[in-house]
Design a protein around this motif. Sequence first.
Motif, PDB file in Angstrom:
ATOM      1  N   SER A  21    -170.273 -17.185  24.049  1.00  0.00           N
ATOM      2  CA  SER A  21    -169.029 -17.835  23.611  1.00  0.00           C
ATOM      3  C   SER A  21    -169.297 -19.236  23.077  1.00  0.00           C
ATOM      4  O   SER A  21    -168.814 -19.615  22.005  1.00  0.00           O
ATOM      5  CB  SER A  21    -168.031 -17.908  24.776  1.00  0.00           C
ATOM      6  OG  SER A  21    -167.462 -16.652  25.036  1.00  0.00           O
ATOM      7  N   MET A  95    -159.678 -13.105  31.719  1.00  0.00           N
ATOM      8  CA  MET A  95    -159.782 -14.326  30.928  1.00  0.00           C
ATOM      9  C   MET A  95    -160.611 -15.402  31.611  1.00  0.00           C
ATOM     10  O   MET A  95    -161.437 -16.063  30.971  1.00  0.00           O
ATOM     11  CB  MET A  95    -158.369 -14.868  30.649  1.00  0.00           C
ATOM     12  CG  MET A  95    -158.322 -16.116  29.793  1.00  0.00           C
ATOM     13  SD  MET A  95    -158.802 -15.833  28.071  1.00  0.00           S
ATOM     14  CE  MET A  95    -157.414 -14.826  27.503  1.00  0.00           C
ATOM     15  N   THR A 229    -160.149  -8.319  16.764  1.00  0.00           N
ATOM     16  CA  THR A 229    -159.706  -7.795  18.051  1.00  0.00           C
ATOM     17  C   THR A 229    -160.660  -6.735  18.561  1.00  0.00           C
ATOM     18  O   THR A 229    -160.939  -6.651  19.762  1.00  0.00           O
ATOM     19  CB  THR A 229    -158.280  -7.220  17.939  1.00  0.00           C
ATOM     20  OG1 THR A 229    -157.389  -8.249  17.498  1.00  0.00           O
ATOM     21  CG2 THR A 229    -157.796  -6.676  19.275  1.00  0.00           C
ATOM     22  N   THR A 232    -163.428  -8.491  20.191  1.00  0.00           N
ATOM     23  CA  THR A 232    -163.124  -9.054  21.515  1.00  0.00           C
ATOM     24  C   THR A 232    -163.068  -7.985  22.596  1.00  0.00           C
ATOM     25  O   THR A 232    -163.105  -8.309  23.784  1.00  0.00           O
ATOM     26  CB  THR A 232    -161.783  -9.810  21.505  1.00  0.00           C
ATOM     27  OG1 THR A 232    -160.712  -8.895  21.196  1.00  0.00           O
ATOM     28  CG2 THR A 232    -161.792 -10.931  20.477  1.00  0.00           C
ATOM     29  N   ALA A 241    -163.382 -15.401  23.594  1.00  0.00           N
ATOM     30  CA  ALA A 241    -163.598 -16.700  22.938  1.00  0.00           C
ATOM     31  C   ALA A 241    -164.902 -16.691  22.165  1.00  0.00           C
ATOM     32  O   ALA A 241    -165.952 -16.340  22.685  1.00  0.00           O
ATOM     33  CB  ALA A 241    -163.618 -17.814  23.985  1.00  0.00           C
ATOM     34  N   ARG A 244    -163.727 -13.728  18.185  1.00  0.00           N
ATOM     35  CA  ARG A 244    -162.689 -13.687  17.152  1.00  0.00           C
ATOM     36  C   ARG A 244    -162.903 -14.800  16.122  1.00  0.00           C
ATOM     37  O   ARG A 244    -162.755 -14.575  14.908  1.00  0.00           O
ATOM     38  CB  ARG A 244    -161.309 -13.815  17.803  1.00  0.00           C
ATOM     39  CG  ARG A 244    -160.176 -13.771  16.800  1.00  0.00           C
ATOM     40  CD  ARG A 244    -158.827 -13.702  17.476  1.00  0.00           C
ATOM     41  NE  ARG A 244    -158.467 -12.322  17.780  1.00  0.00           N
ATOM     42  CZ  ARG A 244    -158.172 -11.869  18.982  1.00  0.00           C
ATOM     43  NH1 ARG A 244    -158.223 -12.682  20.008  1.00  0.00           N
ATOM     44  NH2 ARG A 244    -157.822 -10.612  19.169  1.00  0.00           N
ATOM     45  N   GLU A 245    -163.298 -15.991  16.588  1.00  0.00           N
ATOM     46  CA  GLU A 245    -163.464 -17.133  15.682  1.00  0.00           C
ATOM     47  C   GLU A 245    -164.589 -16.904  14.672  1.00  0.00           C
ATOM     48  O   GLU A 245    -164.442 -17.181  13.478  1.00  0.00           O
ATOM     49  CB  GLU A 245    -163.747 -18.408  16.489  1.00  0.00           C
ATOM     50  CG  GLU A 245    -162.545 -18.957  17.230  1.00  0.00           C
ATOM     51  CD  GLU A 245    -162.190 -18.182  18.490  1.00  0.00           C
ATOM     52  OE1 GLU A 245    -161.090 -18.358  19.022  1.00  0.00           O
ATOM     53  OE2 GLU A 245    -163.037 -17.369  18.944  1.00  0.00           O
ATOM     54  N   SER A 266    -157.020 -18.083  15.086  1.00  0.00           N
ATOM     55  CA  SER A 266    -157.802 -17.524  16.187  1.00  0.00           C
ATOM     56  C   SER A 266    -157.708 -18.374  17.444  1.00  0.00           C
ATOM     57  O   SER A 266    -157.491 -17.871  18.552  1.00  0.00           O
ATOM     58  CB  SER A 266    -159.261 -17.377  15.750  1.00  0.00           C
ATOM     59  OG  SER A 266    -160.048 -16.862  16.799  1.00  0.00           O
ATOM     60  N   PHE A 270    -155.896 -17.438  20.979  1.00  0.00           N
ATOM     61  CA  PHE A 270    -156.633 -17.503  22.250  1.00  0.00           C
ATOM     62  C   PHE A 270    -155.869 -18.369  23.254  1.00  0.00           C
ATOM     63  O   PHE A 270    -155.780 -18.025  24.439  1.00  0.00           O
ATOM     64  CB  PHE A 270    -158.027 -18.070  22.033  1.00  0.00           C
ATOM     65  CG  PHE A 270    -158.816 -18.222  23.311  1.00  0.00           C
ATOM     66  CD1 PHE A 270    -159.445 -17.136  23.892  1.00  0.00           C
ATOM     67  CD2 PHE A 270    -158.910 -19.465  23.943  1.00  0.00           C
ATOM     68  CE1 PHE A 270    -160.156 -17.269  25.079  1.00  0.00           C
ATOM     69  CE2 PHE A 270    -159.617 -19.610  25.127  1.00  0.00           C
ATOM     70  CZ  PHE A 270    -160.242 -18.505  25.700  1.00  0.00           C
ATOM     71  N   SER A 273    -153.041 -16.421  24.648  1.00  0.00           N
ATOM     72  CA  SER A 273    -153.566 -15.444  25.607  1.00  0.00           C
ATOM     73  C   SER A 273    -153.896 -16.106  26.936  1.00  0.00           C
ATOM     74  O   SER A 273    -153.590 -15.570  28.007  1.00  0.00           O
ATOM     75  CB  SER A 273    -154.823 -14.767  25.043  1.00  0.00           C
ATOM     76  OG  SER A 273    -154.581 -14.154  23.804  1.00  0.00           O
ATOM     77  N   ALA A 274    -154.525 -17.288  26.858  1.00  0.00           N
ATOM     78  CA  ALA A 274    -154.942 -17.991  28.077  1.00  0.00           C
ATOM     79  C   ALA A 274    -153.729 -18.456  28.881  1.00  0.00           C
ATOM     80  O   ALA A 274    -153.694 -18.310  30.110  1.00  0.00           O
ATOM     81  CB  ALA A 274    -155.827 -19.173  27.714  1.00  0.00           C
TER      82      ALA A 274
END
Length: 295
Positions: A21, A95, A229, A232, A241, A244-245, A266, A270, A273-274
Amino acid sequence: MSKSNLSGKKLLRTGLQIGISVAALTIVLSKTDTDKLLEVIGSANPWLLLGAFIVFNISKILNALRLNRFFRAIDLNISETYNLQLYYIGMFYNMFLPGGIGGDGYKIYVLQKNHEIRMVNVFNAVFWDRIAGIFALVFLTGILVLPSTFAALYEPYIPATWAAIILCYPLSWVLTKMLYKQFLSIFGITAIESILIQTAQVVSAWLILLALGLPSNHIDYLAIFLVSTVATVLPITVGGAGAREITFFYALNHLQLDANSGVALSLIFFAISAISALLGMLLQGKTTSKKPKKQ
């Protein structure tokens, strides 16, 4: 295998996930105009971002409902409220606790502990719920790729894309019949729910694009979003993390589009999502303290 060996492997896996990551994010940020990136994120419309957050969580509620349908198919009857709590705690584990038990593992453990049901049956329900999501992801990715710039650049692959779209759900049905007949009776409804879940996530991403004020090429950004996606889904990063970026950065550069907007999309997704997963932390402990009431 000894507990020390298991702990060592978990630590190694966690370290690798964090390392990948960090490496992916470092590559992206080192090649991105960070000042412009921060400017793009800072100028985002907060109301549209709130809408993206709400739609994202709608997708998660739909996902929990689908999972409970799989649970009922194996005669595991729990309330929708309890199942939703368990689902958000699983999000928190996925996560923020990489390399450990994981969200799916947590759900399997708690449900097997609190109910007289074989662990393999709970595993099958959780696993096939995941597979249902992957088939929907492939289906919608193909649909969005066809009108995108990728189709114009890679025209020879259009027939293969159509084949993937057309054969996706027949293949899913055949695999369900061959491997998990207990879920065949709910195949149609869970397939529809899976498409709705992924569609809601696409809508969430589209609202972020609108919040960023991106004027054009929305289909390209959303097609890349779905491809990212898929990246991920692989358990190689912390909560996706970096995966996707880096997908957005290189795909948008390939299309000669603004990478800053894609990376901003992105990072904001994230963050949504977090923040959503943190709700699971507030529920942590409530699902293991006592046996939940059946529905």
